[in-house]
Design a protein around this motif. Structure first.
Motif, PDB file in Angstrom:
ATOM      1  N   GLY A  91     -21.099 -36.070  44.946  1.00 22.93           N
ATOM      2  CA  GLY A  91     -22.210 -36.060  44.005  1.00 22.93           C
ATOM      3  C   GLY A  91     -22.335 -34.805  43.175  1.00 22.93           C
ATOM      4  N   PHE A  92     -21.418 -33.856  43.343  1.00 22.77           N
ATOM      5  CA  PHE A  92     -21.356 -32.697  42.442  1.00 22.77           C
ATOM      6  C   PHE A  92     -20.626 -33.131  41.164  1.00 22.77           C
ATOM      7  CE2 PHE A  92     -21.359 -30.161  46.510  1.00 22.77           C
ATOM      8  CZ  PHE A  92     -22.520 -29.435  46.270  1.00 22.77           C
ATOM      9  N   THR A  93     -21.201 -32.871  40.010  1.00 28.42           N
ATOM     10  CA  THR A  93     -20.556 -33.279  38.758  1.00 28.42           C
ATOM     11  C   THR A  93     -20.106 -32.108  37.898  1.00 28.42           C
ATOM     12  OG1 THR A  93     -22.777 -33.526  37.814  1.00 28.42           O
ATOM     13  CG2 THR A  93     -21.675 -35.542  38.604  1.00 28.42           C
ATOM     14  N   ARG A  94     -20.453 -30.913  38.299  1.00 29.14           N
ATOM     15  CA  ARG A  94     -20.000 -29.717  37.594  1.00 29.14           C
ATOM     16  C   ARG A  94     -19.821 -28.602  38.607  1.00 29.14           C
ATOM     17  NH1 ARG A  94     -20.676 -28.532  32.042  1.00 29.14           N
ATOM     18  NH2 ARG A  94     -20.164 -26.377  31.514  1.00 29.14           N
ATOM     19  N   VAL A  95     -18.790 -27.760  38.393  1.00 25.75           N
ATOM     20  CA  VAL A  95     -18.514 -26.683  39.334  1.00 25.75           C
ATOM     21  C   VAL A  95     -18.466 -25.348  38.604  1.00 25.75           C
ATOM     22  CG1 VAL A  95     -15.995 -27.004  39.124  1.00 25.75           C
ATOM     23  CG2 VAL A  95     -16.956 -25.874  41.159  1.00 25.75           C
ATOM     24  N   ALA A 123      -6.724 -29.066  36.927  1.00 22.22           N
ATOM     25  CA  ALA A 123      -7.334 -29.806  38.032  1.00 22.22           C
ATOM     26  C   ALA A 123      -8.684 -30.376  37.630  1.00 22.22           C
ATOM     27  CB  ALA A 123      -7.484 -28.901  39.254  1.00 22.22           C
ATOM     28  N   ALA A 124      -9.441 -29.618  36.835  1.00 20.39           N
ATOM     29  CA  ALA A 124     -10.731 -30.112  36.352  1.00 20.39           C
ATOM     30  C   ALA A 124     -10.540 -31.311  35.429  1.00 20.39           C
ATOM     31  CB  ALA A 124     -11.490 -28.997  35.637  1.00 20.39           C
ATOM     32  N   ILE A 125      -9.538 -31.242  34.559  1.00 16.90           N
ATOM     33  CA  ILE A 125      -9.258 -32.357  33.655  1.00 16.90           C
ATOM     34  C   ILE A 125      -8.808 -33.585  34.447  1.00 16.90           C
ATOM     35  CG2 ILE A 125      -7.682 -33.171  31.862  1.00 16.90           C
ATOM     36  CD1 ILE A 125      -7.727 -30.285  30.740  1.00 16.90           C
ATOM     37  N   ILE A 129     -14.193 -33.410  36.571  1.00 16.48           N
ATOM     38  CA  ILE A 129     -15.392 -32.627  36.874  1.00 16.48           C
ATOM     39  C   ILE A 129     -15.701 -31.666  35.725  1.00 16.48           C
ATOM     40  CG2 ILE A 129     -14.334 -30.607  38.002  1.00 16.48           C
ATOM     41  CD1 ILE A 129     -16.525 -31.003  40.223  1.00 16.48           C
ATOM     42  N   GLY A 130     -16.977 -31.390  35.518  1.00 21.70           N
ATOM     43  CA  GLY A 130     -17.370 -30.384  34.548  1.00 21.70           C
ATOM     44  C   GLY A 130     -17.072 -29.000  35.089  1.00 21.70           C
ATOM     45  N   LEU A 131     -16.836 -28.039  34.198  1.00 19.74           N
ATOM     46  CA  LEU A 131     -16.389 -26.717  34.632  1.00 19.74           C
ATOM     47  C   LEU A 131     -17.129 -25.608  33.901  1.00 19.74           C
ATOM     48  CD1 LEU A 131     -14.313 -24.979  36.275  1.00 19.74           C
ATOM     49  CD2 LEU A 131     -12.817 -25.118  34.259  1.00 19.74           C
ATOM     50  N   TYR A 398     -19.849 -37.075  32.131  1.00 22.10           N
ATOM     51  CA  TYR A 398     -19.798 -37.221  30.681  1.00 22.10           C
ATOM     52  C   TYR A 398     -19.621 -38.691  30.293  1.00 22.10           C
ATOM     53  CZ  TYR A 398     -20.208 -33.329  27.425  1.00 22.10           C
ATOM     54  OH  TYR A 398     -20.703 -32.361  26.581  1.00 22.10           O
ATOM     55  N   GLY A 399     -20.279 -39.564  31.042  1.00 20.77           N
ATOM     56  CA  GLY A 399     -20.263 -40.985  30.748  1.00 20.77           C
ATOM     57  C   GLY A 399     -19.023 -41.724  31.211  1.00 20.77           C
ATOM     58  N   ARG A 400     -18.066 -41.023  31.823  1.00 21.81           N
ATOM     59  CA  ARG A 400     -16.830 -41.666  32.288  1.00 21.81           C
ATOM     60  C   ARG A 400     -16.882 -41.837  33.797  1.00 21.81           C
ATOM     61  NH1 ARG A 400     -11.416 -39.193  29.914  1.00 21.81           N
ATOM     62  NH2 ARG A 400     -10.693 -41.076  30.994  1.00 21.81           N
TER      63      ARG A 400
END
Length: 427
Positions: A91-95, A123-125, A129-131, A398-400
Motif C-alpha cells: 500500500g505504499f505508492t511513493r518512496v 527499479a522505480a520505473i 512506484i513514485g520516487l 498515477y492511475g496505472r
C-alpha cells in the motif's frame, strides 16, 4: 472520478457508472514511504543471530557495511525492484529513497557519479512506484569532521562531488512521472556545520532529510562535541521548516519536542526498524506536529505494521490504550490520515484521491474476514489492528494498475532476479 494523465481532477458523486469504469467498495489514498534504504532489503533475516558481545545498532551497522561492499549495479537493481514491488503490494505508492551507495566497491568514484542512481530509477520505473530521490551527503565518521572509515568508502562525497552527483541525477528523475529530487545530509555526525550550511542552501525549497537523535550514543557524542543535543543544535543552527524531515528524532527532550512541532518540519518515524535495531520510542504522545512513516531498513515492509508498532509502543510504555487518538476518535483513522499527510509533505508532493493530485489509490478486499460487518473508520481500525494478512486488493500509481489481487503485476519477472542477486551476494 475523472483522471487526466494519472491525476485526479475532481471527485463526483451521484454519477452513473460508465461501461469502462472500475467499481470497488473501499478506496484509500496510497501511503507515502518517507524513508527507505532499498539495498538493505537483502539483509532481512540475516542479522538476527546474537553475537559474542552486546548486540546493538552499532554492531548491526558493522554487518551492514560488510554486506554492501559486494553490491553491484545489477544486484542493486534487483534488490530495489523487490523492495519497491513489496512496498506497492503493502500500500505504499511513493518512496523517499535515502540513497547513499554512491561509489564502487573499492571506494573509487564512478565516471558517472549517478551510476547507482540509475539502478534506483530503473527499479522505480519497472515497479511503477513514485520516487522522491534523496542522494545522501556523507563525509565523516563522527563529530568534528572525523575521517570516514573503511566501511564507509562507498558513501563518501565532497561538496564538489556531491554537487556533480545532484546534477547527474536529473536525467533519471525526469523519466519518472511526478518524481522529485531532494537533498540528504546523512546525520550531524557525518557532516560539519559548514557543510550542512552549504547543503541547506543547495536544497532551497526542495525536500531535505537528515537522520537525527536515533541512538543514545549519538546524543551523548553530540553533547560532548557541541554541548547541545542533536535536535536542539539543528534547530538553533539551521532554518528548519516544512520542507525538512527529521528521520527518527527518537531521543528528544520536552523542549525539543515542542520546538520541532513549531518548526513545521516532519518527523520521519520508522517503527519497525526502530524496534528491530533497539533504538527506543519516539515521544509520539507528546508530539503535536507532522509525522510520517518509513520502512527504513526494509526488514519487514508493511503499512499496517508500521502504524501498529507505533501505537503499540506507546501503549506499552504508558500502559494505556488508544494513546495516539483524541477522545472519541478512531485510532486507525488518525494514524493513517496523519501518516499520509505528513509523508506527502516530507516527499514534496500533493496527495491525491480526495483532492486534486496523483491518482495513487489503494483498494481493500471488502470480502476479507477482518472487514466483515465493518463500516466507516472501523475499516481503518481493522486494517491497522485486526488483520492477520494483507487486506490490499489493488493498487494504482498515477492511475496505472500496479497490484492486482494483492500481487504486483511484475512479480514473476522481478522475483527470480532478486533470488539470483542474493545467491551472488552470499556466494
Amino acid at each position: 472520478m475523472r483522471r487526466n494523465v494519472g491525476v485526479v481532477a475532481r471527485i463526483e458523486t451521484g454519477v452513473a457508472p460508465e461501461a469502462s469504469d472500475e467499481r470497488h467498495a473501499i478506496a484509500l489514498p496510497g501511503m507515502p514511504n518517507l524513508h527507505s534504504h532499498a539495498f538493505q532489503r537483502a539483509m532481512a533475516g540475516l542479522t538476527e543471530r546474537r553475537g559474542t558481545g552486546e548486540d546493538s545498532f552499532w554492531s548491526w551497522r558493522d554487518l551492514m557495511y560488510r554486506f554492501n561492499a559486494r553490491i553491484g549495479l545489477e544486484e542493486l537493481w534487483a534488490i530495489a525492484a523487490m523492495a519497491y514491488m513489496e512496498m506497492l503490494e503493502a500500500g505504499f505508492t511513493r518512496v523517499g529513497e535515502f540513497h547513499y551507495l554512491h561509489n564502487a566497491p573499492d571506494g573509487r568514484a564512478y565516471d558517472n557519479p549517478a551510476e547507482m542512481v540509475g539502478a534506483i530509477g530503473s527499479a522505480a520505473i519497472e515497479t511503477g512506484i513514485g520516487l522522491t530521490l534523496l542522494p545522501v551527503f556523507y563525509a565523516h565518521s563522527g563529530f568534528g569532521g572525523a575521517p570516514p572509515t573503511e566501511g564507509q568508502k562507498r558513501f563518501v562525497s565532497t561538496l564538489d562531488s556531491y554537487a556533480r552527483l545532484i546534477e547527474a541525477c536529473h536525467p533519471y528523475i525526469d523519466e519518472i512521472p511526478g518524481a522529485r529530487l531532494g537533498v540528504a545530509p546523512h546525520s550531524l555526525r557525518a557532516v560539519t556545520e559548514e557543510e550542512l550550511s552549504v547543503l541547506s542552501a543547495l536544497a532551497g525549497d526542495r525536500p531535505i532529510h537528515i537522520h537525527i537523535a536515533e541512538q543514545v550514543r549519538e546524543v551523548e557524542d553530540c553533547l560532548a562535541f557541541t554541548r547541545q543535543r542533536p535536535v536542539e543544535w539543528l534547530l538553533d543552527h539551521c532554518d528548519v521548516g516544512p520542507n525538512w524531515c527529521l528521520v527518527h528524532a527518537t531521543h528528544m527532550t520536552e523542549d525539543e519536542t515542542a520546538r520541532l512541532t513549531r518548526s513545521g518540519a516532519v518527523a520521519g518515524l520508522c517503527p519497525i526498524t526502530e524496534a528491530n535495531l533497539g533504538d527506543g520510542l519516539f515521544p509520539a504522545a507528546e508530539y503535536a506536529g507532522r509525522w510520517g512513516i518509513g520502512s527504513d531498513s526494509n526488514v519487514c515492509i508493511s503499512v499496517a505494521e508500521e502504524l501498529r508498532v507505533l501505537e503499540y509502543g506507546q501503549r506499552l510504555s504508558r500502559r494505556a490504550r488508544n494513546v495516539l487518538a483524541k477522545p472519541g476518535q478512531s485510532t486507525g483513522a488518525r494514524l493513517y490520515t496523519d501518516a499520509a499527510a505528513g509523508g506527502a509533505q516530507a516527499l514534496g508532493y500533493r496527495a491525491g484521491l480526495f483532492e486534486s493530485g496523483p491518482a495513487d489509490i489503494v483498494s481493500l478486499n471488502a470480502d476479507h474476514a477482518a472487514l466483515a460487518g465493518k463500516s466507516g473508520n472501523e475499516i481503518l481500525d481493522s486494517l491497522v489492528f485486526a488483520a492477520t494478512g494483507s487486506l490490499i486488493d489493488r493498487v494504482w500509481r498515477y492511475g496505472r494498475l500496479q497490484v492486482q489481487d494483492g500481487r504486483h503485476i511484475m512479480r514473476d519477472r522481478i522475483l527470480p532476479k532478486y533470488v539470483r542477486a542474493l545467491e551472488t551476494l552470499r556466494a
